[in-house]
Design a protein around this motif. Structure first.
Motif, PDB file in Angstrom:
ATOM      1  N   THR A 289       0.831  -1.208   0.000  1.00 18.11           N
ATOM      2  CA  THR A 289       0.000   0.000   0.000  1.00 18.11           C
ATOM      3  C   THR A 289       0.865   1.256   0.000  1.00 18.11           C
ATOM      4  O   THR A 289       0.656   2.174  -0.796  1.00 18.11           O
ATOM      5  CB  THR A 289      -0.933   0.030   1.224  1.00 18.11           C
ATOM      6  N   ILE A 290       1.854   1.281   0.880  1.00 19.57           N
ATOM      7  CA  ILE A 290       2.743   2.440   0.980  1.00 19.57           C
ATOM      8  C   ILE A 290       3.607   2.574  -0.271  1.00 19.57           C
ATOM      9  O   ILE A 290       3.748   3.664  -0.832  1.00 19.57           O
ATOM     10  CB  ILE A 290       3.637   2.318   2.234  1.00 19.57           C
ATOM     11  N   LEU A 291       4.173   1.459  -0.719  1.00 18.65           N
ATOM     12  CA  LEU A 291       5.062   1.477  -1.880  1.00 18.65           C
ATOM     13  C   LEU A 291       4.360   2.014  -3.120  1.00 18.65           C
ATOM     14  O   LEU A 291       4.894   2.864  -3.833  1.00 18.65           O
ATOM     15  CB  LEU A 291       5.589   0.070  -2.155  1.00 18.65           C
TER      16      LEU A 291
ATOM     17  N   GLN B  57      -7.926  -6.973   1.086  1.00 15.08           N
ATOM     18  CA  GLN B  57      -7.313  -6.085   2.075  1.00 15.08           C
ATOM     19  C   GLN B  57      -6.673  -4.857   1.425  1.00 15.08           C
ATOM     20  O   GLN B  57      -6.688  -3.764   2.015  1.00 15.08           O
ATOM     21  CB  GLN B  57      -6.279  -6.847   2.907  1.00 15.08           C
ATOM     22  N   LEU B  58      -6.125  -5.009   0.248  1.00 16.09           N
ATOM     23  CA  LEU B  58      -5.573  -3.853  -0.460  1.00 16.09           C
ATOM     24  C   LEU B  58      -6.675  -2.842  -0.780  1.00 16.09           C
ATOM     25  O   LEU B  58      -6.488  -1.633  -0.615  1.00 16.09           O
ATOM     26  CB  LEU B  58      -4.874  -4.298  -1.747  1.00 16.09           C
ATOM     27  N   LEU B  59      -7.824  -3.342  -1.213  1.00 13.57           N
ATOM     28  CA  LEU B  59      -8.972  -2.464  -1.475  1.00 13.57           C
ATOM     29  C   LEU B  59      -9.424  -1.780  -0.194  1.00 13.57           C
ATOM     30  O   LEU B  59      -9.727  -0.576  -0.184  1.00 13.57           O
ATOM     31  CB  LEU B  59     -10.122  -3.270  -2.080  1.00 13.57           C
ATOM     32  N   GLN B  60      -9.466  -2.533   0.900  1.00 11.67           N
ATOM     33  CA  GLN B  60      -9.877  -1.971   2.186  1.00 11.67           C
ATOM     34  C   GLN B  60      -8.896  -0.924   2.694  1.00 11.67           C
ATOM     35  O   GLN B  60      -9.274  -0.038   3.469  1.00 11.67           O
ATOM     36  CB  GLN B  60     -10.029  -3.092   3.220  1.00 11.67           C
ATOM     37  N   ASN B  61      -7.642  -1.024   2.259  1.00 14.29           N
ATOM     38  CA  ASN B  61      -6.624  -0.057   2.664  1.00 14.29           C
ATOM     39  C   ASN B  61      -6.574   1.160   1.743  1.00 14.29           C
ATOM     40  O   ASN B  61      -5.679   1.988   1.862  1.00 14.29           O
ATOM     41  CB  ASN B  61      -5.254  -0.728   2.717  1.00 14.29           C
TER      42      ASN B  61
ATOM     43  N   SER C  55      -6.271   2.001  -5.057  1.00  9.97           N
ATOM     44  CA  SER C  55      -7.197   2.151  -6.178  1.00  9.97           C
ATOM     45  C   SER C  55      -7.412   0.830  -6.910  1.00  9.97           C
ATOM     46  O   SER C  55      -6.467   0.071  -7.144  1.00  9.97           O
ATOM     47  CB  SER C  55      -6.658   3.193  -7.161  1.00  9.97           C
ATOM     48  N   LYS C  56      -8.661   0.576  -7.272  1.00 10.43           N
ATOM     49  CA  LYS C  56      -8.983  -0.647  -8.014  1.00 10.43           C
ATOM     50  C   LYS C  56      -8.276  -0.668  -9.368  1.00 10.43           C
ATOM     51  O   LYS C  56      -8.049  -1.726  -9.948  1.00 10.43           O
ATOM     52  CB  LYS C  56     -10.493  -0.769  -8.208  1.00 10.43           C
TER      53      LYS C  56
ATOM     54  N   ILE D 291     -14.165  -9.127  -4.427  1.00 10.46           N
ATOM     55  CA  ILE D 291     -13.066  -8.617  -5.260  1.00 10.46           C
ATOM     56  C   ILE D 291     -13.414  -8.555  -6.740  1.00 10.46           C
ATOM     57  O   ILE D 291     -12.520  -8.456  -7.589  1.00 10.46           O
ATOM     58  CB  ILE D 291     -11.786  -9.467  -5.060  1.00 10.46           C
ATOM     59  N   GLU D 292     -14.686  -8.600  -7.074  1.00  9.78           N
ATOM     60  CA  GLU D 292     -15.092  -8.630  -8.486  1.00  9.78           C
ATOM     61  C   GLU D 292     -14.506  -7.465  -9.288  1.00  9.78           C
ATOM     62  O   GLU D 292     -14.151  -7.624 -10.462  1.00  9.78           O
ATOM     63  CB  GLU D 292     -16.617  -8.611  -8.602  1.00  9.78           C
ATOM     64  N   ILE D 293     -14.367  -6.302  -8.662  1.00  5.50           N
ATOM     65  CA  ILE D 293     -13.936  -5.112  -9.391  1.00  5.50           C
ATOM     66  C   ILE D 293     -12.466  -5.153  -9.803  1.00  5.50           C
ATOM     67  O   ILE D 293     -12.036  -4.353 -10.634  1.00  5.50           O
ATOM     68  CB  ILE D 293     -14.192  -3.829  -8.576  1.00  5.50           C
ATOM     69  N   VAL D 294     -11.693  -6.075  -9.233  1.00  2.00           N
ATOM     70  CA  VAL D 294     -10.269  -6.132  -9.605  1.00  2.00           C
ATOM     71  C   VAL D 294      -9.904  -7.409 -10.354  1.00  2.00           C
ATOM     72  O   VAL D 294      -8.738  -7.642 -10.670  1.00  2.00           O
ATOM     73  CB  VAL D 294      -9.358  -5.990  -8.353  1.00  2.00           C
ATOM     74  N   ARG D 295     -10.892  -8.224 -10.679  1.00  6.04           N
ATOM     75  CA  ARG D 295     -10.630  -9.461 -11.413  1.00  6.04           C
ATOM     76  C   ARG D 295     -10.464  -9.166 -12.897  1.00  6.04           C
ATOM     77  O   ARG D 295     -11.166  -8.337 -13.471  1.00  6.04           O
ATOM     78  CB  ARG D 295     -11.764 -10.460 -11.197  1.00  6.04           C
ATOM     79  N   LEU D 296      -9.517  -9.834 -13.512  1.00 10.80           N
ATOM     80  CA  LEU D 296      -9.212  -9.587 -14.923  1.00 10.80           C
ATOM     81  C   LEU D 296     -10.428  -9.780 -15.810  1.00 10.80           C
ATOM     82  O   LEU D 296     -10.694  -8.975 -16.701  1.00 10.80           O
ATOM     83  CB  LEU D 296      -8.069 -10.502 -15.379  1.00 10.80           C
TER      84      LEU D 296
END
Length: 206
Positions: A104-106, A130-134, A137-138, A157-162
Motif C-alpha cells: 500500500t505504501i510502496l 485487504q488492499l482495497l480496504q486499505n 485504487s482498483k 473482489i469482483e472489481i479487480v478481477r481480470l
C-alpha cells in the motif's frame, strides 16, 4: 518481498541466517517481537519515483498508527534491502498485514510494479480484498486467475478481477485487452500455479 505463511513447516523457526530476515513472534497478546538483521537504508535509488517512500519507523507510524513496533520495523527492513526479505512468524502475528501495508505504501509513493504470489487462491483473494480496504485504487490492482478460477463468483473482489475488466468483445480483441490490462496494472496478484500462465510470460516487475 517474500511473506511465508506457516513458514515453520518448511524452515527453522529462527531465520537470522537469511539476509534481511524478520521473525515475528507472539508475546503479551497482540504485541510482536522482531529479530532482524541491522536495517540498511538504500543510499542509491534506481528510480526517482521512490524518493518519497517513508523509510523510517516514525514516518510509517504517522500514516499507519495501527501498526505495532515489530510490524513497522519489518516494513522499514523491506524498503531498506535490495535483496529478498523473509518475513516469518506464527499465525496471527501480522504477516499478511505487513505485506498489505508495505505494498500500500510502496504503490502510493512510487510507480514500481509489484507481483504478489500466494500458494492458494483464497490467499490471493484475501490480499486483494485487504488492499482495497486499505484504499488502494482498483485501477492499480489486478487479480489474475487461471481460466478455471475465473468461472467462480467472488463478490468481495469482483472489481479487480481480470475477467471483469475486459469489455464484452470477441476473439482477438479480448486477448489484446487482457494483455493491455495486465501490462498497465501496478499490482498483479496470482497463485504459484497461475504464475506459469502464458499471459504472464513477458511481464516484468520491480
Amino acid at each position: 518481498i517474500v511473506s511465508l505463511p506457516s513458514c515453520g513447516k518448511y524452515m527453522p523457526k529462527h531465520t537470522n541466517n537469511i539476509p534481511g530476515s524478520s521473525y515475528l513472534d507472539e508475546i503479551e497478546e497482540t504485541h510482536l517481537i522482531i529479530e532482524a538483521d541491522e536495517i540498511e537504508e538504500k543510499n542509491d535509488s534506481n528510480s526517482d519515483t521512490d524518493t518519497n517512500i517513508p523509510r523510517t519507523e516514525e514516518k510509517i507510524r504517522e500514516e499507519h498508527p495501527e501498526l505495532n513496533t515489530a510490524q513497522t520495523k519489518t516494513i522499514v527492513n523491506m524498503y531498506g534491502k535490495e535483496s529478498i526479505v523473509c518475513c516469518d512468524g506464527p499465525p496471527g502475528t501480522g504477516k499478511t498485514k505487513v505485506l498489505v501495508k508495505a505494498v500500500t505504501i510502496l504503490t502510493k509513493y512510487s510507480k514500481e510494479r509489484v507481483a504478489i504470489c500466494c500458494q492458494t487462491n483464497s490467499g490471493c483473494d484475501n490480499i486483494a480484498k485487504q488492499l482495497l480496504q486499505n484504499g488502494v485504487s482498483k485501477k492499480k490492482i489486478l487479480r489474475f486467475e487461471s481460466k478455471i478460477q475465473e468461472l467462480n463468483d467472488k463478490p468481495a473482489i469482483e472489481i479487480v478481477r481480470l475477467k471483469n475488466k475486459v469489455k464484452n468483445y470477441h476473439g482477438k480483441k479480448i486477448q489484446e485487452q487482457r494483455a493491455k490490462i495486465i501490462e498497465n496494472s501496478q499490482i498483479v496478484i496470482f497463485t504459484i500455479h497461475a504464475a506459469g500462465d502464458e499471459e504472464l510470460k513477458h511481464e516484468i516487475f520491480d
